[in-house]
Motif scaffolding. Structure first.
Motif, PDB file in Angstrom:
ATOM      1  N   PHE A 131     -22.039  31.579 -66.542  1.00  0.00           N
ATOM      2  CA  PHE A 131     -22.495  31.573 -65.159  1.00  0.00           C
ATOM      3  C   PHE A 131     -23.973  31.918 -65.060  1.00  0.00           C
ATOM      4  CE2 PHE A 131     -18.010  32.462 -63.395  1.00  0.00           C
ATOM      5  CZ  PHE A 131     -17.764  31.111 -63.257  1.00  0.00           C
ATOM      6  N   SER A 132     -24.427  32.832 -65.901  1.00  0.00           N
ATOM      7  CA  SER A 132     -25.838  33.210 -65.891  1.00  0.00           C
ATOM      8  C   SER A 132     -26.727  32.013 -66.224  1.00  0.00           C
ATOM      9  CB  SER A 132     -26.071  34.339 -66.886  1.00  0.00           C
ATOM     10  OG  SER A 132     -27.433  34.641 -66.976  1.00  0.00           O
ATOM     11  N   LYS A 133     -26.344  31.277 -67.260  1.00  0.00           N
ATOM     12  CA  LYS A 133     -27.117  30.095 -67.653  1.00  0.00           C
ATOM     13  C   LYS A 133     -27.067  29.019 -66.577  1.00  0.00           C
ATOM     14  CE  LYS A 133     -26.531  30.893 -72.576  1.00  0.00           C
ATOM     15  NZ  LYS A 133     -25.876  30.479 -73.812  1.00  0.00           N
ATOM     16  N   GLU A 134     -25.873  28.818 -65.992  1.00  0.00           N
ATOM     17  CA  GLU A 134     -25.737  27.798 -64.958  1.00  0.00           C
ATOM     18  C   GLU A 134     -26.552  28.166 -63.719  1.00  0.00           C
ATOM     19  OE1 GLU A 134     -22.303  25.403 -62.425  1.00  0.00           O
ATOM     20  OE2 GLU A 134     -21.693  26.893 -63.916  1.00  0.00           O
ATOM     21  N   LYS A 135     -26.536  29.446 -63.347  1.00  0.00           N
ATOM     22  CA  LYS A 135     -27.309  29.879 -62.176  1.00  0.00           C
ATOM     23  C   LYS A 135     -28.798  29.686 -62.411  1.00  0.00           C
ATOM     24  CE  LYS A 135     -28.004  33.539 -58.916  1.00  0.00           C
ATOM     25  NZ  LYS A 135     -28.292  34.939 -58.782  1.00  0.00           N
ATOM     26  N   PHE A 136     -29.262  29.981 -63.624  1.00  0.00           N
ATOM     27  CA  PHE A 136     -30.662  29.764 -63.958  1.00  0.00           C
ATOM     28  C   PHE A 136     -31.024  28.294 -63.786  1.00  0.00           C
ATOM     29  CE2 PHE A 136     -33.847  28.544 -67.132  1.00  0.00           C
ATOM     30  CZ  PHE A 136     -34.914  29.325 -66.719  1.00  0.00           C
ATOM     31  N   ASN A 137     -30.189  27.396 -64.330  1.00  0.00           N
ATOM     32  CA  ASN A 137     -30.458  25.959 -64.220  1.00  0.00           C
ATOM     33  C   ASN A 137     -30.439  25.493 -62.761  1.00  0.00           C
ATOM     34  OD1 ASN A 137     -30.800  25.565 -66.973  1.00  0.00           O
ATOM     35  ND2 ASN A 137     -28.625  25.227 -67.311  1.00  0.00           N
ATOM     36  N   LEU A 138     -29.501  26.008 -61.980  1.00  0.00           N
ATOM     37  CA  LEU A 138     -29.432  25.618 -60.571  1.00  0.00           C
ATOM     38  C   LEU A 138     -30.649  26.121 -59.798  1.00  0.00           C
ATOM     39  CD1 LEU A 138     -25.640  26.183 -59.827  1.00  0.00           C
ATOM     40  CD2 LEU A 138     -26.828  24.002 -60.027  1.00  0.00           C
ATOM     41  N   ASN A 139     -31.126  27.313 -60.124  1.00  0.00           N
ATOM     42  CA  ASN A 139     -32.322  27.827 -59.453  1.00  0.00           C
ATOM     43  C   ASN A 139     -33.548  26.970 -59.779  1.00  0.00           C
ATOM     44  OD1 ASN A 139     -31.212  29.955 -58.002  1.00  0.00           O
ATOM     45  ND2 ASN A 139     -31.346  31.357 -59.731  1.00  0.00           N
ATOM     46  N   ILE A 140     -33.644  26.510 -61.025  1.00  0.00           N
ATOM     47  CA  ILE A 140     -34.745  25.611 -61.402  1.00  0.00           C
ATOM     48  C   ILE A 140     -34.642  24.308 -60.615  1.00  0.00           C
ATOM     49  CG2 ILE A 140     -35.748  24.265 -63.285  1.00  0.00           C
ATOM     50  CD1 ILE A 140     -36.321  27.261 -63.486  1.00  0.00           C
ATOM     51  N   GLN A 141     -33.425  23.767 -60.516  1.00  0.00           N
ATOM     52  CA  GLN A 141     -33.220  22.537 -59.761  1.00  0.00           C
ATOM     53  C   GLN A 141     -33.587  22.725 -58.290  1.00  0.00           C
ATOM     54  OE1 GLN A 141     -29.235  21.077 -60.304  1.00  0.00           O
ATOM     55  NE2 GLN A 141     -29.472  20.878 -62.536  1.00  0.00           N
ATOM     56  N   ALA A 142     -33.242  23.885 -57.744  1.00  0.00           N
ATOM     57  CA  ALA A 142     -33.555  24.157 -56.343  1.00  0.00           C
ATOM     58  C   ALA A 142     -35.067  24.200 -56.123  1.00  0.00           C
ATOM     59  CB  ALA A 142     -32.923  25.470 -55.904  1.00  0.00           C
ATOM     60  N   LYS A 143     -35.793  24.804 -57.052  1.00  0.00           N
ATOM     61  CA  LYS A 143     -37.247  24.914 -56.918  1.00  0.00           C
ATOM     62  C   LYS A 143     -37.947  23.559 -57.046  1.00  0.00           C
ATOM     63  CE  LYS A 143     -37.253  29.383 -56.617  1.00  0.00           C
ATOM     64  NZ  LYS A 143     -37.411  30.036 -55.351  1.00  0.00           N
ATOM     65  N   THR A 144     -37.347  22.664 -57.851  1.00  0.00           N
ATOM     66  CA  THR A 144     -37.963  21.354 -58.041  1.00  0.00           C
ATOM     67  C   THR A 144     -37.431  20.303 -57.072  1.00  0.00           C
ATOM     68  OG1 THR A 144     -36.358  20.765 -59.754  1.00  0.00           O
ATOM     69  CG2 THR A 144     -38.417  21.794 -60.476  1.00  0.00           C
ATOM     70  N   GLY A 145     -36.483  20.698 -56.208  1.00  0.00           N
ATOM     71  CA  GLY A 145     -35.953  19.770 -55.217  1.00  0.00           C
ATOM     72  C   GLY A 145     -34.899  18.820 -55.745  1.00  0.00           C
ATOM     73  N   GLN A 146     -34.296  19.123 -56.874  1.00  0.00           N
ATOM     74  CA  GLN A 146     -33.288  18.247 -57.473  1.00  0.00           C
ATOM     75  C   GLN A 146     -31.858  18.721 -57.233  1.00  0.00           C
ATOM     76  OE1 GLN A 146     -34.410  18.284 -61.569  1.00  0.00           O
ATOM     77  NE2 GLN A 146     -36.177  16.955 -61.284  1.00  0.00           N
ATOM     78  N   LEU A 147     -31.684  19.854 -56.567  1.00  0.00           N
ATOM     79  CA  LEU A 147     -30.360  20.435 -56.379  1.00  0.00           C
ATOM     80  C   LEU A 147     -29.564  19.631 -55.363  1.00  0.00           C
ATOM     81  CD1 LEU A 147     -28.511  22.802 -57.128  1.00  0.00           C
ATOM     82  CD2 LEU A 147     -29.493  24.046 -55.210  1.00  0.00           C
ATOM     83  N   LYS A 148     -28.357  19.236 -55.738  1.00  0.00           N
ATOM     84  CA  LYS A 148     -27.516  18.441 -54.857  1.00  0.00           C
ATOM     85  C   LYS A 148     -26.487  19.290 -54.109  1.00  0.00           C
ATOM     86  CE  LYS A 148     -27.911  14.097 -57.381  1.00  0.00           C
ATOM     87  NZ  LYS A 148     -29.322  14.131 -57.290  1.00  0.00           N
ATOM     88  N   ASN A 149     -25.993  20.381 -54.745  1.00  0.00           N
ATOM     89  CA  ASN A 149     -24.965  21.214 -54.138  1.00  0.00           C
ATOM     90  C   ASN A 149     -25.447  22.666 -54.108  1.00  0.00           C
ATOM     91  OD1 ASN A 149     -22.634  22.368 -53.207  1.00  0.00           O
ATOM     92  ND2 ASN A 149     -21.387  21.896 -54.992  1.00  0.00           N
ATOM     93  N   SER A 150     -26.083  23.041 -53.022  1.00  0.00           N
ATOM     94  CA  SER A 150     -26.642  24.392 -52.933  1.00  0.00           C
ATOM     95  C   SER A 150     -25.558  25.454 -52.805  1.00  0.00           C
ATOM     96  CB  SER A 150     -27.600  24.488 -51.756  1.00  0.00           C
ATOM     97  OG  SER A 150     -26.914  24.224 -50.553  1.00  0.00           O
ATOM     98  N   ALA A 151     -24.373  25.088 -52.387  1.00  0.00           N
ATOM     99  CA  ALA A 151     -23.279  26.046 -52.257  1.00  0.00           C
ATOM    100  C   ALA A 151     -22.811  26.557 -53.621  1.00  0.00           C
ATOM    101  CB  ALA A 151     -22.113  25.420 -51.516  1.00  0.00           C
ATOM    102  N   ARG A 152     -23.089  25.798 -54.670  1.00  0.00           N
ATOM    103  CA  ARG A 152     -22.667  26.209 -56.015  1.00  0.00           C
ATOM    104  C   ARG A 152     -23.355  27.509 -56.438  1.00  0.00           C
ATOM    105  NH1 ARG A 152     -18.952  27.105 -59.388  1.00  0.00           N
ATOM    106  NH2 ARG A 152     -19.502  26.816 -61.561  1.00  0.00           N
ATOM    107  N   ILE A 153     -24.583  27.730 -56.007  1.00  0.00           N
ATOM    108  CA  ILE A 153     -25.296  28.966 -56.345  1.00  0.00           C
ATOM    109  C   ILE A 153     -24.548  30.167 -55.760  1.00  0.00           C
ATOM    110  CG2 ILE A 153     -27.431  30.275 -56.020  1.00  0.00           C
ATOM    111  CD1 ILE A 153     -28.934  27.609 -56.047  1.00  0.00           C
ATOM    112  N   THR A 154     -24.090  30.043 -54.533  1.00  0.00           N
ATOM    113  CA  THR A 154     -23.339  31.115 -53.886  1.00  0.00           C
ATOM    114  C   THR A 154     -22.019  31.350 -54.599  1.00  0.00           C
ATOM    115  OG1 THR A 154     -24.348  30.528 -51.776  1.00  0.00           O
ATOM    116  CG2 THR A 154     -22.382  31.905 -51.698  1.00  0.00           C
TER     117      THR A 154
END
Length: 72
Positions: free
Chosen positions: A21-44
């Motif tokens: 989960f730690s690794k996945e959250k890191f990757n999702l945060n990077i995606q969010a910062k670059t505008g590539q995140l498709k499912n923002s609810a996954r971070i929560t």
């Protein structure tokens, strides 16, 4: 992930899930910062699952300490 699933897992499995989960959250945060995140609810979801796992590990550690007999 439901709490009933977490309770059935071993400590090693829970530690592995925390790492995953730690690794996945890191990757999702990077995606969010670059505008590539498709499912923002996954971070929560990951944040809440991490809290559930840490709570269960703490609860188990507390039970182990209480069950240990004092040496004095």
């Amino acid at each position: 992930m439901k709490n009933s699933e977490i309770v059935q897992m071993t400590d090693a499995e829970l530690e592995h899930m925390l790492d995953t989960f730690s690794k996945e959250k890191f990757n999702l945060n990077i995606q969010a910062k670059t505008g590539q995140l498709k499912n923002s609810a996954r971070i929560t979801e990951i944040r809440k699952d991490t809290a559930r796992i840490k709570t269960e590990l703490t609860k188990r550690a507390g039970c182990k300490r209480k069950s240990a007999k004092p040496t004095a």
